[in-house]
Design an enzyme around this catalytic site. Sequence first.
Site, mmCIF file in Angstrom:
data_model
loop_
_atom_site.group_PDB
_atom_site.id
_atom_site.type_symbol
_atom_site.label_atom_id
_atom_site.label_comp_id
_atom_site.label_asym_id
_atom_site.label_seq_id
_atom_site.Cartn_x
_atom_site.Cartn_y
_atom_site.Cartn_z
ATOM 1 N N GLY A 60 45.940 47.229 47.415
ATOM 2 C CA GLY A 60 44.802 46.577 48.083
ATOM 3 C C GLY A 60 44.458 45.292 47.351
ATOM 4 N N ARG A 95 49.668 43.531 53.951
ATOM 5 C CA ARG A 95 50.302 42.277 54.383
ATOM 6 C C ARG A 95 50.553 41.362 53.194
ATOM 7 N NH1 ARG A 95 47.545 43.890 58.833
ATOM 8 N NH2 ARG A 95 45.574 43.803 57.771
ATOM 9 N N TYR A 103 31.023 55.474 54.344
ATOM 10 C CA TYR A 103 31.564 54.825 53.143
ATOM 11 C C TYR A 103 30.968 55.472 51.887
ATOM 12 C CZ TYR A 103 32.130 50.929 49.779
ATOM 13 O OH TYR A 103 32.421 50.155 48.694
ATOM 14 N N LYS A 154 32.799 57.657 49.044
ATOM 15 C CA LYS A 154 32.798 57.237 47.634
ATOM 16 C C LYS A 154 32.246 58.348 46.735
ATOM 17 C CE LYS A 154 34.698 53.159 47.637
ATOM 18 N NZ LYS A 154 35.972 52.952 46.950
ATOM 19 N N ILE A 200 29.489 42.313 45.421
ATOM 20 C CA ILE A 200 30.150 41.351 44.520
ATOM 21 C C ILE A 200 30.133 39.971 45.170
ATOM 22 C CG2 ILE A 200 32.268 40.810 43.239
ATOM 23 C CD1 ILE A 200 31.145 43.473 42.346
HETATM 24 C C1 AKB Z 1 29.483 47.031 50.862
HETATM 25 O O1 AKB Z 1 28.524 46.294 51.146
HETATM 26 O O2 AKB Z 1 29.925 47.898 51.617
HETATM 27 C C2 AKB Z 1 30.140 46.857 49.502
HETATM 28 C C3 AKB Z 1 29.554 47.788 48.499
HETATM 29 C C4 AKB Z 1 28.198 47.590 47.981
HETATM 30 O O3 AKB Z 1 30.210 48.705 48.091
HETATM 31 N N1 AKB Z 1 29.996 45.512 49.063
#
Ligand code: AKB
Length: 306
Positions: free
Chosen positions: A3, A31, A136, A140, A166
């Site tokens: 990645g 890619r 997400y 995580k 970030i």
């Molecule tokens: C997101 O906004 O999904 C990421 C994160 C904070 O893990 N930048």
Amino acid sequence: MIGANGQIGTELAVALRQKFGSENVITSDLREPRSPKEGEIFEIINVLDKPALKALFEKYKPTQVYLLAAMLSATGEQYPMKAWDLNMNGLLNVLDLALELGIKKIFWPSSIAVFGPHSPKQNTPQYCIMDPNSIYGISKLAGERLCEYYHKKYGLDIRSLRYPGIISWKTAPGGGTTDYAVDIFFEALKSGKYSCFLSADTALPMLYMEDAVAGTIALMDAAQEQLTVRSSYNLGGISFTPAEIAEEITKILPNFEMSYVENDPRQAIADSWPASIEDTVAQEDWNWKPTFDLQAMTKDMIENLK
Ligand code: AKB
């Protein structure tokens, strides 16, 4: 590095090549990179294709693997099962192959998305209630538990950071809730205005890329016995709202105008996340110390993007 074409991979790979030499860093992604450089080793790989991943590991015999392939929070809500599949099975493939092939060290990024509406909002500590409600964040948090499990049960040396948003100028992020804090700089310089998808007072934890890269390398360089967290370390940087970053930009670009769009689905994700992060465990264990505040970051972003 898997990645490697994404926001973090692009810059972490540069730092790792400087540290270990280009011939010792193999980057990979779905890619080809947009601007491949002479002397850099790159391979196409889908982390979900376990036999191909095994063949890649057997070809290069890596001593460390950085697994950065993931689907972020906003895109994850559009494709929940794809996000779960990539984020979980990608990690499991790497963990299992690391055990099978004796790969020594793994880096896997977690996120402040592991926290949820019942986690303390301000100065969220390393250990507290965690009830993420985005796919997400759920993936995580499950990944963090797997990392700790593989470390305790099998002795795998896996290290992880809970990245905040970030901010960087070399490669744009994609599909995240914190992306506004990068987009705003591009738009401020291009059109002089930005329409923000989060409300003016939504504070979120953020970190400048230079600090994120330095922190990642410091964690990977730390001696095993220094590390007390094998799930994932809290990493705090800067906490600010859209209104605060707009004000900082206006100090350099006085004509900059900010407006706000209501009812964006990313608002609910942001509302469930911490406003700021407490990271004393990372400071004590491996001397984590970010260097950029909001002012220094804004100045550096604008200078470089110009
Ligand atoms: C997101 O906004 O999904 C990421 C994160 C904070 O893990 N930048």
